[in-house]
Design a protein around this motif. Structure first.
Motif, PDB file in Angstrom:
ATOM      1  N   MET A   1      64.875  -2.542  78.842  1.00 55.35           N
ATOM      2  CA  MET A   1      63.645  -2.036  79.528  1.00 55.35           C
ATOM      3  C   MET A   1      62.875  -1.285  78.508  1.00 55.35           C
ATOM      4  SD  MET A   1      63.564   0.389  82.936  1.00 55.35           S
ATOM      5  CE  MET A   1      64.540   1.530  82.083  1.00 55.35           C
ATOM      6  N   ALA A   2      61.564  -1.518  78.580  1.00 59.62           N
ATOM      7  CA  ALA A   2      60.712  -0.756  77.624  1.00 59.62           C
ATOM      8  C   ALA A   2      59.569   0.102  78.560  1.00 59.62           C
ATOM      9  CB  ALA A   2      60.138  -1.802  76.698  1.00 59.62           C
ATOM     10  N   ILE A   3      59.823   1.346  78.876  1.00 60.62           N
ATOM     11  CA  ILE A   3      58.814   2.097  79.652  1.00 60.62           C
ATOM     12  C   ILE A   3      57.746   2.261  78.624  1.00 60.62           C
ATOM     13  CG2 ILE A   3      58.282   3.919  81.101  1.00 60.62           C
ATOM     14  CD1 ILE A   3      60.536   2.239  82.231  1.00 60.62           C
ATOM     15  N   ILE A   4      56.428   1.996  79.164  1.00 60.13           N
ATOM     16  CA  ILE A   4      55.077   2.003  78.534  1.00 60.13           C
ATOM     17  C   ILE A   4      54.098   2.855  79.122  1.00 60.13           C
ATOM     18  CG2 ILE A   4      53.249   1.023  77.141  1.00 60.13           C
ATOM     19  CD1 ILE A   4      54.892  -1.357  76.829  1.00 60.13           C
ATOM     20  N   GLU A   5      53.855   4.068  78.496  1.00 59.18           N
ATOM     21  CA  GLU A   5      52.900   5.027  79.304  1.00 59.18           C
ATOM     22  C   GLU A   5      51.536   4.364  78.954  1.00 59.18           C
ATOM     23  OE1 GLU A   5      51.654   8.156  81.445  1.00 59.18           O
ATOM     24  OE2 GLU A   5      53.867   7.799  81.049  1.00 59.18           O
ATOM     25  N   ILE A   6      50.770   4.145  79.934  1.00 58.93           N
ATOM     26  CA  ILE A   6      49.430   3.618  79.771  1.00 58.93           C
ATOM     27  C   ILE A   6      48.463   4.794  79.393  1.00 58.93           C
ATOM     28  CG2 ILE A   6      47.530   2.425  80.795  1.00 58.93           C
ATOM     29  CD1 ILE A   6      49.376   1.168  82.529  1.00 58.93           C
ATOM     30  N   ASN A   7      47.988   4.650  78.443  1.00 59.59           N
ATOM     31  CA  ASN A   7      46.737   5.920  78.110  1.00 59.59           C
ATOM     32  C   ASN A   7      45.292   5.499  78.124  1.00 59.59           C
ATOM     33  OD1 ASN A   7      48.633   8.275  77.440  1.00 59.59           O
ATOM     34  ND2 ASN A   7      49.302   6.570  75.736  1.00 59.59           N
TER      35      ASN A   7
END
Length: 268
Positions: free
Chosen positions: A1-7
Motif C-alpha cells: 500500500m502506497a499512501i500518497i499525499e496530494i499537494n
C-alpha cells in the motif's frame, strides 16, 4: 500500500478522479483499457466482490483508518491518494459526501449470446440517456429478478459515475452488454419481446400470456419519446401498465420496477 499525499491538482495519477471526462475514462478506442469510478465504500466493496480490478483509491485522510480500512486491506499494492476535504472537492468538482473513490478497470465486454444464455427474463433499455434512470433501473433489475440487461448504443453507459452511484453497485450484480442489432433479433435466442408502450392493441401488464412466456425480453424506452415505432411494431407484445386518475405514463425507472415485479418475482 502506497499512501500518497496530494499537494497539487496536477499531481500525476489523480487525473482519473478529476480532469478526465466519462468518455475518456471509457476509452472507446481500446475498451479493455477503459476505467470507471466507483464511489462510496459500499459500492466499492460490491465491485471488488464482483471481481473488478482496482487501480487507485482516493479518500479523505480520516477514512484511511476508518471507512476505507477494510478496502485498503483488500486492494493490494496500488496508490492510495489522500488530502484535505477542500483539495479533494477542488479535484473532483464536488464534496465527497461518502469520502472514498476507487478507479477500477472495466471488464471485457460480454456478447449478447453470453449474457442471454440461461436467462429467462431480461430487460432491453432503449435510448435511455439519464444516468439516474439507468442506475435506478439496474437497482430494480437486481432486486426483482431480472437475469440480464441489454442497452442500445444510444443509451447511457451503466458504468458512468452517477449511474453506478444511484444503482448502489447493482450494475456489478446483473450481467449486461450493448445490443447493436434490432430488438427483434432476440427472437433467435428464444425470447419473445414485450414493448412497454401505450397503443390501441396493448395488453395489460398482468395479462396471463406474459407470465406464461418461458423467455421474455421487456423493452423500456424513454418517458419523453417512448419506444421507436418500428420497435413497437416488431414486438411480440405491446404492454401497458394499468393506471388510475387519467395518468398515462410513469417515469421509466418507476415503470421498470412495476414491470419487473409483475413479470419476475411472482414466477419465482
Amino acid at each position: 500500500m502506497a499512501i500518497i499525499e496530494i499537494n497539487s491538482l496536477n499531481q500525476e495519477g489523480v487525473e482519473v478522479f478529476g480532469t478526465l471526462t466519462e468518455a475518456q475514462l471509457r476509452n472507446r478506442m481500446e475498451p479493455d483499457k477503459g476505467i470507471f469510478i466507483a464511489e462510496s465504500p459500499k459500492v466499492i466493496r460490491v465491485a471488488l466482490d464482483a471481481g473488478y480490478e482496482p487501480l487507485s483509491l482516493l479518500c479523505e485522510r480520516r477514512h484511511i483508518t476508518g471507512d476505507a480500512a477494510d478496502i485498503i486491506a483488500r486492494i493490494g499494492d496500488i496508490p492510495v491518494f489522500t488530502g484535505s476535504r477542500q483539495l479533494l472537492a477542488e479535484l473532483t468538482g464536488y464534496v465527497l459526501t461518502r469520502g472514498v473513490l476507487c478507479a477500477m478497470r472495466r471488464k471485457k465486454q460480454s456478447t449478447v449470446e453470453d449474457v442471454c444464455r440461461g436467462a429467462r427474463r431480461i430487460v432491453v433499455i432503449d435510448a435511455v440517456t439519464d444516468t439516474t434512470n439507468i442506475g435506478a433501473i439496474f437497482r430494480s433489475a437486481a432486486a426483482l429478478g431480472i437475469d440480464a440487461v441489454l442497452l442500445t448504443a444510444d443509451s447511457c453507459d451503466p458504468l458512468n459515475r452517477r449511474a453506478v452511484r444511484v444503482s448502489m453497485g447493482s450494475v456489478f450484480l446483473v450481467p449486461w452488454t450493448w445490443l447493436t442489432e434490432p430488438v427483434q433479433s432476440l427472437n433467435r435466442y428464444g425470447f419473445r419481446t414485450a414493448a412497454m408502450a401505450l397503443t390501441d392493441n396493448s395488453v395489460p401488464l398482468d395479462h396471463p400470456s406474459l407470465a406464461a412466456e418461458p423467455r421474455l425480453a421487456i423493452v423500456m424506452g424513454t418517458e419523453g419519446d417512448g419506444l421507436p415505432h418500428n420497435t413497437i411494431a416488431a414486438a411480440d407484445y405491446v404492454v401497458r401498465i394499468p393506471m388510475a386518475h387519467g395518468v398515462d405514463s410513469l417515469n421509466v425507472a418507476a415503470a421498470s420496477a412495476v414491470a419487473f415485479w409483475q413479470l419476475c418475482t411472482r414466477r419465482q
